[in-house]
Design an enzyme around this catalytic site. Structure first.
Site, PDB file in Angstrom:
ATOM      1  N   CYS A  30      -1.554   7.911  -1.421  1.00  0.00           N
ATOM      2  CA  CYS A  30      -1.754   6.997  -0.531  1.00  0.00           C
ATOM      3  C   CYS A  30      -2.963   7.935   0.284  1.00  0.00           C
ATOM      4  O   CYS A  30      -3.477   7.573   1.282  1.00  0.00           O
ATOM      5  CB  CYS A  30      -1.522   6.174  -0.138  1.00  0.00           C
ATOM      6  SG  CYS A  30       0.122   7.107   0.292  1.00  0.00           S
TER       7      CYS A  30
ATOM      8  N   ARG B 160       1.570   4.555  18.258  1.00  0.00           N
ATOM      9  CA  ARG B 160       0.030   4.765  17.951  1.00  0.00           C
ATOM     10  C   ARG B 160      -0.527   4.101  19.369  1.00  0.00           C
ATOM     11  O   ARG B 160      -1.053   4.887  19.708  1.00  0.00           O
ATOM     12  CB  ARG B 160      -0.231   4.358  16.869  1.00  0.00           C
ATOM     13  CG  ARG B 160       1.003   5.409  15.615  1.00  0.00           C
ATOM     14  CD  ARG B 160      -0.280   4.690  14.145  1.00  0.00           C
ATOM     15  NE  ARG B 160       0.667   5.166  13.080  1.00  0.00           N
ATOM     16  CZ  ARG B 160       0.341   5.866  12.111  1.00  0.00           C
ATOM     17  NH1 ARG B 160      -1.148   5.140  12.071  1.00  0.00           N
ATOM     18  NH2 ARG B 160       0.999   6.388  10.816  1.00  0.00           N
TER      19      ARG B 160
ATOM     20  N   ARG C   4       0.996   9.900  13.507  1.00  0.00           N
ATOM     21  CA  ARG C   4       1.579   9.829  13.043  1.00  0.00           C
ATOM     22  C   ARG C   4       2.479   8.778  14.221  1.00  0.00           C
ATOM     23  O   ARG C   4       2.415   8.718  14.493  1.00  0.00           O
ATOM     24  CB  ARG C   4       3.555  10.653  12.590  1.00  0.00           C
ATOM     25  CG  ARG C   4       2.654  11.577  11.283  1.00  0.00           C
ATOM     26  CD  ARG C   4       2.714  10.676  10.299  1.00  0.00           C
ATOM     27  NE  ARG C   4       2.950   9.980   9.986  1.00  0.00           N
ATOM     28  CZ  ARG C   4       4.372  10.780   9.431  1.00  0.00           C
ATOM     29  NH1 ARG C   4       4.791  11.656   9.348  1.00  0.00           N
ATOM     30  NH2 ARG C   4       5.699   9.430   9.251  1.00  0.00           N
TER      31      ARG C   4
ATOM     32  N   LYS D 139       0.894  -0.993   0.385  1.00  0.00           N
ATOM     33  CA  LYS D 139      -0.236   0.132  -0.122  1.00  0.00           C
ATOM     34  C   LYS D 139       1.227   1.247  -0.163  1.00  0.00           C
ATOM     35  O   LYS D 139       0.137   2.363  -0.312  1.00  0.00           O
ATOM     36  CB  LYS D 139      -0.953   0.160   1.213  1.00  0.00           C
ATOM     37  CG  LYS D 139      -0.570  -0.279   2.306  1.00  0.00           C
ATOM     38  CD  LYS D 139      -1.536  -0.008   3.925  1.00  0.00           C
ATOM     39  CE  LYS D 139      -0.634   0.138   4.587  1.00  0.00           C
ATOM     40  NZ  LYS D 139       0.666   1.309   5.538  1.00  0.00           N
ATOM     41  N   ASP D 140       1.487   1.236   0.323  1.00  0.00           N
ATOM     42  CA  ASP D 140       2.826   2.305   0.069  1.00  0.00           C
ATOM     43  C   ASP D 140       3.759   2.503  -1.282  1.00  0.00           C
ATOM     44  O   ASP D 140       3.645   3.562  -1.649  1.00  0.00           O
ATOM     45  CB  ASP D 140       4.288   2.437   1.158  1.00  0.00           C
ATOM     46  CG  ASP D 140       3.552   2.376   2.416  1.00  0.00           C
ATOM     47  OD1 ASP D 140       2.452   2.985   3.378  1.00  0.00           O
ATOM     48  OD2 ASP D 140       4.106   1.237   3.580  1.00  0.00           O
TER      49      ASP D 140
ATOM     50  N   ARG E  49      -7.966   8.065   4.600  1.00  0.00           N
ATOM     51  CA  ARG E  49      -9.044   7.404   4.039  1.00  0.00           C
ATOM     52  C   ARG E  49      -9.996   6.740   5.880  1.00  0.00           C
ATOM     53  O   ARG E  49     -11.002   6.680   5.332  1.00  0.00           O
ATOM     54  CB  ARG E  49      -8.304   5.773   3.431  1.00  0.00           C
ATOM     55  CG  ARG E  49      -8.730   5.160   3.199  1.00  0.00           C
ATOM     56  CD  ARG E  49      -8.305   3.605   2.644  1.00  0.00           C
ATOM     57  NE  ARG E  49      -7.574   3.614   3.973  1.00  0.00           N
ATOM     58  CZ  ARG E  49      -7.698   2.095   4.931  1.00  0.00           C
ATOM     59  NH1 ARG E  49      -8.991   2.161   4.819  1.00  0.00           N
ATOM     60  NH2 ARG E  49      -6.321   2.453   5.388  1.00  0.00           N
ATOM     61  N   ARG E  50      -9.179   6.121   6.215  1.00  0.00           N
ATOM     62  CA  ARG E  50      -9.538   6.126   7.937  1.00  0.00           C
ATOM     63  C   ARG E  50     -10.821   6.872   8.217  1.00  0.00           C
ATOM     64  O   ARG E  50     -11.507   6.420   8.652  1.00  0.00           O
ATOM     65  CB  ARG E  50      -8.576   5.313   9.185  1.00  0.00           C
ATOM     66  CG  ARG E  50      -7.474   4.117   7.639  1.00  0.00           C
ATOM     67  CD  ARG E  50      -7.348   3.452   8.860  1.00  0.00           C
ATOM     68  NE  ARG E  50      -6.213   2.062   8.344  1.00  0.00           N
ATOM     69  CZ  ARG E  50      -4.561   1.754   8.565  1.00  0.00           C
ATOM     70  NH1 ARG E  50      -3.936   3.059   9.205  1.00  0.00           N
ATOM     71  NH2 ARG E  50      -4.609   1.073   8.330  1.00  0.00           N
TER      72      ARG E  50
END
Length: 306
Positions: A240, A153, A147, A83-84, A129-130
């Site tokens: 992305c 996180r 981040r 996805k990156d 997106r989330r």
């Protein structure tokens, strides 16, 4: 003279998740080919900058340093979270393998499910997106851009700074931290990032020997599925960091592709599905993106950019 081949040098980001992913690929390659592999840590711009991903344009910030090392010949191949990877091909490199995909879904790390959160609860995520899709599910919560690696996180939840964070289920699984997940979002609730849960094994395009060797790791059904997802992203010309979700799954011989573009405030979305065979996943993704653009998806992405 010894005929033993020297170890293959596998470039990886230095985070615990990246080195764990790369280590898994290295072990599997050794099992299948007998070649030994050594990990080479590489620090990317995305690892050191504190800027928000949306300000960076998103794509490539975790990838370009690894590709530079590939081109220089400092490393033989690299492992990325798929996805990156930018959707625009780089002619100097080739994705030699996409191993079988792990769980593509997003997960909530908290003491409660999203539906049970009190109004105003603070949920952290670094992904537009989330965030956009979470706002569709619970517009009354407070979504905070964050981040940092998974430890950082999750630490914001255990310290009480946040009530929850949303991360990729596959990453939490690879780190052995599934026990901290309070909820896994089904793809009907939150579409994952294109390629989420899959890895890309990349080497130089002129290394035919490596392309052939690494090919033993490739999983054709996974490659077809993520190719369709990434084709949507590429056709929408979205990085992305854009609020685009896409997921493709096999149903018999058909590839079922669903994609969505969601307004940043969660108020509007363009969501479409299509089915196609395995022979042309790129066309399936592009055609679906064209239908989405006809229904206003490009406008929603444009609003994100400004």
């Amino acid at each position: 003279m010894s005929s033993v081949s020297p170890p293959l040098r596998l470039g990886t980001r230095r985070s615990v998740l990246a080195t764990t992913q790369s280590g898994t690929v290295a072990t599997r390659l050794t099992e299948l080919t007998g070649r030994t592999v050594e990990l080479v840590g590489v620090t990317t711009f995305g690892d050191v900058t504190r800027a928000d991903l949306t300000q960076l344009g998103g794509t490539g910030v975790f990838v370009s340093a690894l590709r530079d090392k590939l081109i220089e010949g400092t490393i033989d191949f690299a492992v990325h979270s798929l996805k990156d990877l930018p959707t625009t091909p780089d002619p100097r490199v080739v994705i030699a393998a996409i191993p079988p995909r792990e769980d593509p879904r997003d997960a909530l790390v908290s003491v409660a499910k999203l539906a049970d959160m009190p109004p105003g609860a603070r949920i952290g995520t670094g992904s537009p997106r989330r965030m956009a899709q979470l706002r569709m599910l619970r517009p009354d919560l407070d979504y905070v851009p964050i981040r940092g690696n998974a430890d950082t996180r999750i630490g914001k939840v255990t310290s009480g700074e946040l009530d929850g964070v949303v991360l990729a289920a596959a990453g939490l699984g690879r780190l052995g931290r599934e026990a901290e997940i309070s909820q896994i979002f089904e793809v009907t609730e939150m579409l994952p990032a294109p390629g989420q849960g899959a890895l890309a094994v990349e080497c130089r395009a002129d290394r035919a020997d490596l392309v052939d060797l690494l090919g033993v790791l490739d999983d054709a059904p996974t490659r077809a599925a993520v190719t369709a997802e990434r084709a949507v992203l590429g056709a929408l010309e979205a990085g992305c960091a854009a609020p685009v979700g896409a997921y493709s799954a096999w149903r018999g011989h058909d590839l079922i592709l669903t994609a969505a573009v969601v307004a940043v405030d969660g108020g509007r979305a363009v969501r479409k599905s299509a089915a196609g065979g395995s022979s042309a996943p790129m066309d399936l993704g592009r055609d679906l993106a064209a239908e989405m653009i006809a229904e206003g998806a490009g406008t929603l992405i444009g609003e994100q950019a400004h």
